[in-house]
Write a protein that holds these residues in place. Sequence first.
Motif, mmCIF file in Angstrom:
data_model
loop_
_atom_site.group_PDB
_atom_site.id
_atom_site.type_symbol
_atom_site.label_atom_id
_atom_site.label_comp_id
_atom_site.label_asym_id
_atom_site.label_seq_id
_atom_site.Cartn_x
_atom_site.Cartn_y
_atom_site.Cartn_z
ATOM 1 N N ARG A 54 23.400 38.482 -19.478
ATOM 2 C CA ARG A 54 24.954 38.333 -19.769
ATOM 3 C C ARG A 54 25.226 40.086 -20.377
ATOM 4 O O ARG A 54 24.702 40.464 -21.461
ATOM 5 C CB ARG A 54 25.146 36.976 -20.520
ATOM 6 N N ILE A 55 26.766 39.413 -21.320
ATOM 7 C CA ILE A 55 27.351 40.314 -21.910
ATOM 8 C C ILE A 55 28.320 39.839 -22.616
ATOM 9 O O ILE A 55 27.966 38.593 -22.945
ATOM 10 C CB ILE A 55 28.332 41.310 -21.086
ATOM 11 N N GLU A 67 23.461 37.597 -27.692
ATOM 12 C CA GLU A 67 24.164 36.054 -28.460
ATOM 13 C C GLU A 67 25.226 36.721 -29.475
ATOM 14 O O GLU A 67 24.979 36.657 -30.446
ATOM 15 C CB GLU A 67 23.173 35.302 -28.676
ATOM 16 N N THR A 68 26.042 36.286 -28.965
ATOM 17 C CA THR A 68 27.509 36.856 -29.617
ATOM 18 C C THR A 68 27.310 35.807 -30.664
ATOM 19 O O THR A 68 28.299 36.502 -32.005
ATOM 20 C CB THR A 68 29.003 36.458 -28.640
HETATM 21 N N1 GSH Z 1 26.015 33.096 -24.339
HETATM 22 C C1 GSH Z 1 25.929 34.559 -24.347
HETATM 23 C C2 GSH Z 1 26.842 34.127 -23.619
HETATM 24 C C3 GSH Z 1 27.921 35.421 -22.752
HETATM 25 C C4 GSH Z 1 28.401 35.041 -21.436
HETATM 26 O O1 GSH Z 1 28.621 34.314 -21.050
HETATM 27 N N2 GSH Z 1 29.522 36.093 -21.036
HETATM 28 C C5 GSH Z 1 29.730 36.178 -19.918
HETATM 29 C C6 GSH Z 1 31.167 37.200 -20.130
HETATM 30 S S1 GSH Z 1 32.506 36.176 -21.182
HETATM 31 C C7 GSH Z 1 28.532 36.973 -18.668
HETATM 32 O O2 GSH Z 1 28.218 37.515 -19.153
HETATM 33 N N3 GSH Z 1 28.707 36.207 -17.048
HETATM 34 C C8 GSH Z 1 28.122 36.787 -16.440
HETATM 35 C C9 GSH Z 1 27.787 36.140 -15.332
HETATM 36 O O3 GSH Z 1 27.930 34.860 -15.750
HETATM 37 O O4 GSH Z 1 26.339 35.846 -15.233
HETATM 38 C C10 GSH Z 1 26.416 35.038 -25.479
HETATM 39 O O5 GSH Z 1 26.763 33.902 -26.571
HETATM 40 O O6 GSH Z 1 26.443 36.252 -25.519
#
Ligand code: GSH
Length: 212
Positions: A54-55, A67-68
């Motif tokens: 994830r980003i 983790e944001t």
């Molecule tokens: N728990 C992660 C969630 C981050 C997240 O879900 N980012 C999304 C983009 S807004 C992502 O990377 N999605 C890619 C995917 O679902 O494969 C955080 O807090 O950073």
Amino acid sequence: MGVPVVYGRPFSVYVRIVRLALEEKGVAYRLVEIDPFAPGGPPADYLARQPFGRIPAFEHDGFGLYETGAISRYVDEAFPGPALQPAAAQHRARLNQVIGILDSYAYRTLVWDIFVERVRAPQTGRAADEARIAAALPKAETCLAALAGLLEEPFFCGAAVSLADLHAAPMFAYFRMAPEGAAIVARHDRLGRWWDAVAARPSMAATRSPFE
Ligand SMILES: N[C@@H](CCC(=O)N[C@@H](CS)C(=O)NCC(=O)O)C(=O)O
């Protein structure tokens, strides 16, 4: 102190939350583009930074973090600039409660089930999944009623913008682009006023999503 690095793409809700925190603190940073949705996923070496793919991911002076919520709290605490978390225990607990609601209940519903289906799907040549939208609307109502009830005004924790506002704003920016989302926000005067206050911040203009 070195310049922090954010890994991710500008369209991402979670990347924008971290960038908003950096902007509000007045911290210069570098954005390294990583696309988790690229065919085949993100580059293999990115998984060493964020094993879930994830980003965002983040690095500052050799300190890597993902983790944001952890990153935005680190940004607030490690850099000078206006405090983005209230000092009092009860206010801080509310801030953490709002962020928990946004992560656990709002993000999937507001962004994936409603914004992506209603706005992004047609833009990418796919029909919206109407059943998914219909199932999400009552959940969105619950989220917004809960958030409206916790809002202190003008911002979530009162007079000063906080990490709670910065966590919510990118989700609301997308949710409002769906007519159903705009209609639910319009039913909550307090959230409408909150949105006007948060949307006017220079940090929002500086991190505007290419999808807006
Ligand atoms: N728990 C992660 C969630 C981050 C997240 O879900 N980012 C999304 C983009 S807004 C992502 O990377 N999605 C890619 C995917 O679902 O494969 C955080 O807090 O950073």
